[in-house]
Structure formats: C-alpha cells, structure tokens
Enzyme design. Sequence first.
Site, PDB file in Angstrom:
ATOM      1  N   VAL A 182       7.556 -22.006 -77.138  1.00  0.00           N
ATOM      2  CA  VAL A 182       8.946 -21.616 -77.370  1.00  0.00           C
ATOM      3  C   VAL A 182       9.107 -20.345 -76.536  1.00  0.00           C
ATOM      4  O   VAL A 182       8.666 -19.276 -76.935  1.00  0.00           O
ATOM      5  CB  VAL A 182       9.221 -21.365 -78.874  1.00  0.00           C
ATOM      6  CG1 VAL A 182      10.638 -20.859 -79.084  1.00  0.00           C
ATOM      7  CG2 VAL A 182       8.978 -22.644 -79.680  1.00  0.00           C
ATOM      8  N   PRO A 183       9.691 -20.478 -75.344  1.00  0.00           N
ATOM      9  CA  PRO A 183       9.556 -19.462 -74.293  1.00  0.00           C
ATOM     10  C   PRO A 183      10.386 -18.187 -74.479  1.00  0.00           C
ATOM     11  O   PRO A 183      11.334 -17.916 -73.736  1.00  0.00           O
ATOM     12  CB  PRO A 183       9.981 -20.223 -73.041  1.00  0.00           C
ATOM     13  CG  PRO A 183      10.975 -21.219 -73.537  1.00  0.00           C
ATOM     14  CD  PRO A 183      10.467 -21.630 -74.892  1.00  0.00           C
ATOM     15  N   CYS A 184       9.990 -17.371 -75.437  1.00  0.00           N
ATOM     16  CA  CYS A 184      10.674 -16.099 -75.667  1.00  0.00           C
ATOM     17  C   CYS A 184      10.526 -15.158 -74.469  1.00  0.00           C
ATOM     18  O   CYS A 184      11.321 -14.244 -74.299  1.00  0.00           O
ATOM     19  CB  CYS A 184      10.191 -15.454 -76.952  1.00  0.00           C
ATOM     20  SG  CYS A 184       8.406 -15.313 -77.115  1.00  0.00           S
ATOM     21  N   HIS A 185       9.530 -15.410 -73.622  1.00  0.00           N
ATOM     22  CA  HIS A 185       9.356 -14.578 -72.429  1.00  0.00           C
ATOM     23  C   HIS A 185      10.496 -14.763 -71.435  1.00  0.00           C
ATOM     24  O   HIS A 185      10.680 -13.934 -70.548  1.00  0.00           O
ATOM     25  CB  HIS A 185       8.003 -14.878 -71.750  1.00  0.00           C
ATOM     26  CG  HIS A 185       7.849 -16.280 -71.278  1.00  0.00           C
ATOM     27  ND1 HIS A 185       7.437 -17.302 -72.123  1.00  0.00           N
ATOM     28  CD2 HIS A 185       8.064 -16.851 -70.066  1.00  0.00           C
ATOM     29  CE1 HIS A 185       7.397 -18.433 -71.434  1.00  0.00           C
ATOM     30  NE2 HIS A 185       7.772 -18.193 -70.186  1.00  0.00           N
ATOM     31  N   ARG A 186      11.277 -15.816 -71.589  1.00  0.00           N
ATOM     32  CA  ARG A 186      12.396 -16.082 -70.679  1.00  0.00           C
ATOM     33  C   ARG A 186      13.673 -15.352 -71.082  1.00  0.00           C
ATOM     34  O   ARG A 186      14.724 -15.568 -70.486  1.00  0.00           O
ATOM     35  CB  ARG A 186      12.660 -17.592 -70.595  1.00  0.00           C
ATOM     36  CG  ARG A 186      11.506 -18.357 -69.978  1.00  0.00           C
ATOM     37  CD  ARG A 186      11.783 -19.841 -69.891  1.00  0.00           C
ATOM     38  NE  ARG A 186      10.568 -20.560 -69.524  1.00  0.00           N
ATOM     39  CZ  ARG A 186      10.333 -21.824 -69.816  1.00  0.00           C
ATOM     40  NH1 ARG A 186      11.237 -22.537 -70.467  1.00  0.00           N
ATOM     41  NH2 ARG A 186       9.195 -22.388 -69.464  1.00  0.00           N
TER      42      ARG A 186
END
Length: 188
Positions: free
Chosen positions: A144-148
């Site tokens: 779940v790409p919270c880094h994006r």
Amino acid sequence: MNSQLENTNVYWALVSASFFDNRSFYIGATDKGLCRVMWPDDTFEELKDWITSNIKNPILIEDPKRINIYVEQIQEYLQGERRSFDIPLDMFGTEFRIKVWRALIDIPFGHTLSYADIANAIGNPKAVRAVGTANGANPIPIVVPCHRVIGKNKTLTGFGGGLTNKKKLLQLEGYHDYIDRGHARYQF
C-alpha cells in the site's frame, strides 16, 4: 460460534532484501491476506504488539511457506521486477483509514500525489492532516504505497520508514521530481 471467541491465525516470516542492505524485516498475514509489513529497524516485539492491538484473539504462527506469495511479490518489487501487487490484503483500521489506504493503492507506479489530492480523492477535501495521519499509520507499506504521497510543494514530508527509505522507493520507481527535505517521521 461467537466471533468474539474465534481465534485469528496470523502467519509471519522474517524477510531479507538487498534493497535494505540485506537487513531483514517482518511481514504478517491472516488467512484473508497480508496485514502487516514492518521496516528493517522494527523488532518482532513491535510486530507482536501491533498484531495484539489490532487483531482479536490472534495466534502468531511462524510459517514462511504459507506466506511465501507475499514474500515473493515484495522481493520482486524491491528488486525492480514488479510494478504492482496482486495479493489479497487484510486491512485493520478505522473506516476512514482504510478508505485512505485504498486510495493509496490507486496511485500508479512511478507517480505521486499530495495529501490534499488523497483527501479530495476520498471526498473529504478538508481532511488533509487526517490523511497524513492515516498515511503514517499504514500497516502495509510498500504494498500500500504510502511512499507515493508527498507534500503539495513536492517535499518528501514525513514517512514512517524514514526519509531515506522513502527516497529509495521513489527512485526505484524512477520518480525524482521531489524536493529532498522533510520531516523524518509522520509529519507533513
């Protein structure tokens, strides 16, 4: 049977990745899907604490074979061989947080959105800070790409895994259009 009394199996494994300089990290999954991805600096006690705080009647079972599909896909991503995930997720959080996390999944590989963009995407444009808090509480980073999610002004802002990992993940995806400053953890 009363669901309050039912136990939930949580399978876990220790994963090693060259992406993190061969440091290991824990992941956990229920029978429904991946529920937790830790960072290399996180301990087994922190994994256990998260599981017991979020899952009713958990039974922790070390079983790398059972959760191998999650390990494989995460490793493929970290090696630059995978751009998206097709594994089931079992998200534990408030309705608002789960809505935010689902919006994160929609951010394409190699792209970013701001916290305001996510707030708008979930139909709650005034919830920018709450989106930041939900993003920081994401239990399944990488997948779940919270880094994006970056600041509206293109700063990296905060990241639960540390800004170094956020930069590395964005660079892995070929994204470099950010300003390299921000707060190390959970601030935006």
